[in-house]
Design a protein around this motif. Sequence first.
Motif, short mmCIF file in Angstrom:
data_model
loop_
_atom_site.label_atom_id
_atom_site.label_comp_id
_atom_site.label_asym_id
_atom_site.label_seq_id
_atom_site.Cartn_x
_atom_site.Cartn_y
_atom_site.Cartn_z
N LEU A 1 1.37 -1.47 0.24
CA LEU A 1 0.10 0.26 0.06
C LEU A 1 0.77 1.07 -0.43
O LEU A 1 0.86 2.49 -0.73
N ASN A 2 1.47 1.44 0.73
CA ASN A 2 3.04 1.90 0.59
C ASN A 2 3.74 2.70 -0.54
O ASN A 2 4.05 4.05 -1.06
N ARG A 3 3.35 1.41 -0.99
CA ARG A 3 4.56 1.22 -2.73
C ARG A 3 3.25 2.03 -3.26
O ARG A 3 4.19 2.95 -4.91
N MET B 1 3.16 5.81 -2.70
CA MET B 1 4.09 6.35 -3.81
C MET B 1 4.45 6.75 -4.68
O MET B 1 5.13 8.12 -5.53
N ALA B 2 3.62 5.76 -5.85
CA ALA B 2 3.51 5.70 -6.42
C ALA B 2 2.95 6.88 -7.64
O ALA B 2 3.07 7.64 -8.22
N ILE B 3 1.80 7.26 -6.10
CA ILE B 3 0.76 8.36 -7.48
C ILE B 3 1.75 9.58 -6.74
O ILE B 3 1.26 11.25 -7.77
N PHE B 4 2.52 9.01 -5.84
CA PHE B 4 3.35 11.22 -5.81
C PHE B 4 4.77 10.79 -6.63
O PHE B 4 4.99 12.32 -7.06
N MET C 1 7.69 13.10 6.29
CA MET C 1 6.86 12.66 5.26
C MET C 1 6.85 14.15 3.70
O MET C 1 7.12 13.21 2.81
N THR C 2 7.44 15.00 4.01
CA THR C 2 7.98 15.62 3.26
C THR C 2 9.38 14.83 2.01
O THR C 2 9.18 15.30 0.83
N GLU C 3 10.15 14.80 3.39
CA GLU C 3 11.48 13.76 2.47
C GLU C 3 10.86 12.89 1.38
O GLU C 3 11.88 12.34 0.29
N ASN C 4 10.11 12.52 2.42
CA ASN C 4 9.25 10.89 1.65
C ASN C 4 8.79 10.78 0.23
O ASN C 4 9.24 10.05 -1.16
N ILE C 5 7.44 11.86 0.07
CA ILE C 5 7.04 11.98 -0.64
C ILE C 5 8.09 13.09 -2.41
O ILE C 5 8.25 12.48 -3.31
N ASP C 6 9.37 13.68 -1.85
CA ASP C 6 10.10 14.30 -2.88
C ASP C 6 11.05 12.85 -3.11
O ASP C 6 11.63 13.85 -4.29
N ARG C 7 11.74 12.19 -2.07
CA ARG C 7 12.19 11.05 -2.57
C ARG C 7 11.64 10.40 -3.70
O ARG C 7 11.99 9.98 -4.96
N GLY D 1 10.60 13.73 -6.87
CA GLY D 1 11.84 14.48 -6.75
C GLY D 1 11.82 15.78 -6.21
O GLY D 1 10.51 15.50 -5.46
N ILE D 2 12.34 16.60 -5.63
CA ILE D 2 12.27 17.65 -4.69
C ILE D 2 11.42 18.42 -5.66
O ILE D 2 11.39 18.76 -6.94
N GLY D 3 10.26 18.82 -4.88
CA GLY D 3 9.26 20.23 -5.17
C GLY D 3 8.00 19.83 -4.92
O GLY D 3 7.11 19.75 -5.24
N THR D 4 8.28 17.63 -5.22
CA THR D 4 6.68 17.36 -5.13
C THR D 4 6.00 17.58 -4.00
O THR D 4 4.58 17.84 -4.43
N ALA D 5 6.22 17.59 -2.92
CA ALA D 5 5.67 17.89 -2.14
C ALA D 5 4.67 18.78 -1.82
O ALA D 5 3.59 19.46 -1.84
N GLU D 6 5.91 20.04 -2.42
CA GLU D 6 5.20 21.18 -2.18
C GLU D 6 4.36 21.54 -3.37
O GLU D 6 3.22 22.35 -4.19
#
Length: 243
Positions: free
Chosen positions: A157-159, A162-165, A217-223, A226-231
């Motif tokens: 589920l986590n994978r 993260m695929a959505i992000f 959380m921000t770091e995981n999304i950007d990982r 890519g950088i800026g994805t969370a924002e």
Amino acid sequence: MMTVHEVSRLTGVSIRTLQYYDRIGLLPPAEYTEAGYRLYDDTALETLQQILLFRELEFPLKEIRQIIQSPAFDRCKALEQQVELLELKKERLDRLIALARGIQTTGVKQNMDFSAFDTKKLDEYAARAKEAWGDTPAYKEFEQKAKGRTDTENAELNRQMMAIFADFGAIRDTDPAGEAAQALVRRLQDFITAHYYNCTEPILSGLGQMYAAGGEMTENIDRAGGIGTAEFSAKAIAVYCAN
């Protein structure tokens, strides 16, 4: 990665306690070796720090588990609450020390003030901190859906999340109000509702703010994207929830 023995030596937490934390689902290791030995990564150690801080504040393990597994859990917010509680605890201890020294110097009869024993302020703040995370319909639904899921199922589920992000990341240079970004927000909302809890727009709005607030959380999304994805995701969510 660190073994359970290394974590025990580093933190002073007994191996038996670490094993118990794993058994009750409070602190599962990052992975197990083929021989069944527990291995802990930096994320697990950060979680252990949170647990130990809450334990220092005398939170029961059940409540700690409820807090750190809450859908709304924010590590930075939790640390702010812990600092405030520790400061309140320190103030109380300072008053108790002053009272004890006064009794040493002038005797009990000259120090009949019992206000130093009052824990009302500390208790009230602790209660508010617990309420901020725990007893909500969203958490209860989350707990119900999570019950019985295996570690492998949770990892899958986590994978998928993260695929959505990752898809958000692929369009992060576009307009967050655009059709593609808004379709991804709907997909994210539907995914959370299907697998975790009813993701209402107020909850989704709060999640969006957390995504861009910094920290793990921000770091995981950007990982993932890519950088800026969370924002970018947070901006898209804000547009979606404002409509």
